[in-house]
Motif scaffolding. Structure first.
Motif, short mmCIF file in Angstrom:
data_model
loop_
_atom_site.label_atom_id
_atom_site.label_comp_id
_atom_site.label_asym_id
_atom_site.label_seq_id
_atom_site.Cartn_x
_atom_site.Cartn_y
_atom_site.Cartn_z
N TYR A 221 0.84 -1.19 0.00
CA TYR A 221 0.00 0.00 0.00
C TYR A 221 0.88 1.25 0.00
N TYR A 222 0.36 2.32 -0.62
CA TYR A 222 1.10 3.58 -0.70
C TYR A 222 0.17 4.76 -0.42
N VAL A 223 0.74 5.81 0.18
CA VAL A 223 0.06 7.10 0.25
C VAL A 223 1.03 8.19 -0.16
N GLN A 224 0.52 9.20 -0.83
CA GLN A 224 1.32 10.37 -1.20
C GLN A 224 1.67 11.16 0.05
N VAL A 225 2.95 11.52 0.16
CA VAL A 225 3.41 12.35 1.27
C VAL A 225 4.30 13.46 0.72
N GLY A 226 4.51 14.50 1.51
CA GLY A 226 5.38 15.58 1.10
C GLY A 226 6.82 15.13 0.94
#
Length: 394
Positions: A221-226
């Motif tokens: 799983y992935y999430v966009q982060v700064g």
């Protein structure tokens, strides 16, 4: 020591090229600066295009992939909670993708090379290509503190973005195209069942998310982060909560969470160098180009480079067609740029850009809505996702 093709790098592209060459009776030696265990520890992509699946079958390393890999006939887009299905098989006339981890591809190729008795020299440090413009190129390297020389006809630089192959080409002969994105992907690997039977690409006001998998019991799983985020600031609990917040409620409600077995942040960039060859040295895969992972093109582009180089070298050795050597870069780059475009498009459409004004946000939403609601738009997405055809070498 002498061989016909010296391959720098024992990642999947170097190993696949070596396997194809070996089956065709073309001698090759692979030099790898890391140990086999280190190479296998790299956690990478897991979506294989139809063309790469076919190439692995051609190389004779498909048995475990066919037995354990998951054939996917489509994927889902979750657009601020609304789910849309992209039916790859129907939209492309029968093409699909295979979910099979890059680590497993590498493992299969390593086993095949060992069984064939082909030579891979691991922990070969300080490899350096020489005389790439001459008739007799060679590679020097150090092993156990002793310098060795490998004479060859051609050199394949399969050693990645940070490898020595591209760095050995005079900078003034290369043109670099690059875009660095202002965010990264925080990814975890977990031994949990996938939340959905197909991949889910989600766009949300909080940012992008991806639900992927390696098998029916292992998820990615992935999430966009700064871009400034640190992985140590993300506990498993924080990650799971953020992922659920970006998914449609029905998916969030049925998600099975668990401890991560790997967690990392990958920066996103688009990168291409032209040309992809210098004399008798050819750049393959990440040594020549990088794509954001959004379109699942990185490993697959490396495979298409391998296919092009293998088919050219096969004609060189079997038919004396040395005229084809100068076409390598041109042929590869035609496909590379199309994949770069698709990966850029997917990234631009699905991620949150903090510097987007209200007009740009509406255009982004409308563009995505048009492609998803149009048969022609869905077909364009599908044919790019399963992979554009490899160019025939004639």
């Amino acid at each position: 020591m002498k061989t016909q093709v010296a391959i720098i790098g024992a990642g999947p592209s170097g190993l696949l090229l070596g396997q194809l060459l070996h089956k065709a009776g073309i001698s090759n030696v692979i030099l790898e600066r890391q140990s086999p265990d280190y190479v296998l520890s790299r956690i990478r992509a897991g979506v294989l295009e139809q063309g790469m699946v076919d190439l692995l079958r051609q190389a004779g390393v498909h048995q475990r992939m066919d037995a354990e890999g998951l054939v996917h006939t489509g994927f889902e887009l979750a657009l601020n909670g609304r789910r849309a299905h992209i039916d790859l098989k129907t939209l492309t006339g029968g093409k699909t993708v295979m979910i099979y981890g890059q680590t497993e591809v590498t493992r299969d190729l390593m086993a095949a090379r060992e069984a064939a008795g082909a030579q891979t020299i691991y922990e070969a440090s300080n490899a350096r290509p020489h005389d790439m413009k001459g008739e007799q190129p060679y590679v020097t390297y150090e092993k156990d503190g002793v310098e060795h020389r490998l004479d060859c006809d051609y050199i394949a630089g399969c050693d990645g973005f940070h490898g020595v192959a591209r760095q050995s080409i005079p900078a003034e002969t290369l043109k670099v195209f690059e875009r660095v994105y202002p965010f990264g992907w925080l990814g975890i690997l977990a031994d949990t069942p996938p939340v959905n039977e197909e991949l889910v690409y989600a766009t949300h006001e909080r940012g992008f998310a991806l639900c992927s998998m390696r098998s029916n019991t292992r998820t990615r799983y992935y999430v966009q982060v700064g871009a400034e985020e640190k992985v140590e600031d993300w506990s498993d609990e924080r990650f799971w909560n953020e992922l659920k917040a970006r998914l449609p409620q029905d998916l969030a409600d049925k998600m099975v969470t668990g401890p991560s077995i790997e967690k990392s942040i990958a920066p996103l960039r688009s990168f291409v160098v032209e040309p992809m060859q210098y004399g008798r040295m050819f750049l393959v895969g990440d040594a020549a180009h990088i794509v954001p992972p959004t379109g699942a093109k990185g490993l697959n582009l490396a495979a298409s480079d391998v296919s092009t180089l293998f088919n050219i070298l096969k004609k060189v050795y079997e038919e004396g067609r040395t005229d084809l050597l100068e076409k390598y870069s041109e042929v590869c780059l035609r496909r590379v740029w199309k994949a770069e475009r698709f990966s850029w498009w997917m990234t631009s459409m699905l991620h949150k850009f903090d510097d987007n004004d209200a007009f740009s946000q509406r255009i982004q939403q409308t563009e995505l809505d048009y492609f998803v609601s149009s048969e022609a738009g869905r077909q364009t997405i599908a044919e790019n996702y399963v992979g554009l055809p490899y160019e025939t070498i004639e």
